[in-house]
Scaffold this motif. Structure first.
Motif: not given
Length: 77
Positions: A15-39
């Motif tokens: 949800s939009h209320s979790d966007r800040g956390f999801v952005n931080i988590l997403s960057l960390e996962l991408i840096n570790r070699g994961f592919y993410l699809w986030v809207d």
């Protein structure tokens, strides 16, 4: 065409209320070699959200959903 080589391909729903956390988590996962699809990263300007989401879920091997705590409290769970 270049083949993708990732540890995991993950669809992230949030949800939009979790966007800040999801952005931080997403960057960390991408840096570790994961592919993410986030809207807010993957949605193209000419694509509809429903079509894009369905295609992304089919392509990704894992699904991760962030459900707002406030909503859980409101629902009594």
């Amino acid at each position: 065409m270049v083949a993708r080589c990732y540890l995991l391909e993950i669809f992230i729903s949030h949800s939009h209320s979790d966007r800040g956390f999801v952005n931080i988590l997403s960057l960390e996962l991408i840096n570790r070699g994961f592919y993410l699809w986030v809207d807010n990263y993957e949605l193209e300007p000419n694509q509809t959200l429903d079509t894009s989401i369905h295609a992304a879920i089919e392509e990704c091997s894992h699904f991760c959903m962030f459900y707002p705590r406030v909503q859980l409290i409101l629902n009594g769970t």
